[in-house]
Design an enzyme around this catalytic site. Structure first.
Site, PDB file in Angstrom:
ATOM      1  N   GLU A 266       0.820  -1.192  -0.150  1.00  0.00           N
ATOM      2  CA  GLU A 266      -0.131   0.035   0.007  1.00  0.00           C
ATOM      3  C   GLU A 266       0.776   1.339  -0.040  1.00  0.00           C
ATOM      4  OE1 GLU A 266      -2.875   0.181   3.005  1.00  0.00           O
ATOM      5  OE2 GLU A 266      -3.798  -1.532   2.535  1.00  0.00           O
TER       6      GLU A 266
ATOM      7  N   GLU B  14      -6.147   9.482   9.572  1.00  0.00           N
ATOM      8  CA  GLU B  14      -4.640   9.127  10.091  1.00  0.00           C
ATOM      9  C   GLU B  14      -4.072   9.915  11.429  1.00  0.00           C
ATOM     10  OE1 GLU B  14      -3.808   7.098   8.092  1.00  0.00           O
ATOM     11  OE2 GLU B  14      -4.837   7.954   6.079  1.00  0.00           O
TER      12      GLU B  14
END
EC number: 4.2.1.20
Length: 272
Positions: free
Chosen positions: A49, A60
């Site tokens: 990824e 995040e």
């Protein structure tokens, strides 16, 4: 056949669980990214990824937020990320590469042009964190036209109705968000995670890979005992930046962590 499907078939045939590391493209500096990708494959990654830097990465935690800030300081954008994949593909034509990020940079690029360029570069799919599946029809049609897979997120709070919708539109596998919160969170409770995961697994036509909060080889193995695979991001980025700032080798540091996770996962024995 898409590289993702080939990899999943191979893992199933060998009774192994998927290990997928996440890194942010261009972090800590652009010239390192392709070497990191190769190192992670060498250390046991099944799928890579690669994060597209974005200024407002709402899902995040602080570790990946800082990674994106460092990458943006080097002016890393979509074209740069695609060029990194092109470089990687010169010597690795088999490992799936998923671009993970947010819709805005891709929308600005243009969906059709992005999908065309991504497939040409060797990208296999995307995870667009802020694109709900119910709103993804336009993107999905373009992705399908170019053979690019849409990897969707699901979580403990995903309804049965949404799971049904995802089942109709998803490709490859699903990214199972292990907890409420952001990447790198600490509060992973295995018994609760297992029960919730198995509920979603029963509703899914695709493999479910667990991400968010997996930090150690022991934790990766414990999750892999019941999950189809694990995704590690923040812990890996921590190793990379700590080595870089200490003037040590980020390739060795990231490879050591991933190798230990691979070994721990493989040691759990046959798939259940």
């Amino acid at each position: 056949m898409n590289r993702i499907d080939k990899t999943l078939e191979k893992l199933k045939a060998n009774r192994k669980k998927m290990l997928s590391p996440y890194i942010t493209a261009g972090d800590p500096y652009p010239e390192l990214t392709v070497s990191l990708m190769h190192q992670l494959v060498k250390s046991g990654a099944d799928v890579l990824e690669l994060g597209i830097p974005f200024s407002d990465p709402m899902a995040e935690g602080p570790v990946i937020q800082r990674a994106m800030e460092r990458a943006l300081a080097h002016s890393i954008h979509c074209d740069d990320v695609l060029n990194m994949v092109r470089q990687f593909r010169k010597t690795d034509t088999e490992t799936p590469v998923i671009l993970m990020g947010y819709l805005n940079p891709i929308e600005q690029y243009g969906y059709d042009l992005f999908a065309q360029q991504a497939v040409e570069a060797g990208v296999d799919g995307t995870i667009l964190v802020d694109l709900p599946p119910e709103e993804a029809d336009g993107v999905s049609r373009v992705w399908q036209k170019h053979g690019l897979y849409s990897i969707y997120l699901c979580s403990p709070t995903t309804s049965a109705e949404r799971m049904n919708y995802i089942n109709q539109h998803a490709n490859g596998y699903l990214y199972y968000v292990s907890l409420k919160g952001v990447t790198g969170s600490d509060a992973l409770k295995l018994p609760e995670l297992k029960a919730q995961y198995l509920q979603r697994k029963a509703q899914s036509k695709l493999p479910l890979m667990v991400g968010f909060g997996i930090k150690t080889p022991e934790m990766a193995a414990q999750v892999a005992e019941f999950a189809d695979g694990v995704i590690v991001g923040a812990a890996l980025i921590n190793e990379i930046i700590e080595a870089y700032e200490a003037k040590k080798d980020p390739l060795q540091a990231s490879g050591a962590l991933l190798s230990s996770m691979r070994q721990a996962i493989d040691n759990i024995g046959s798939m259940v």
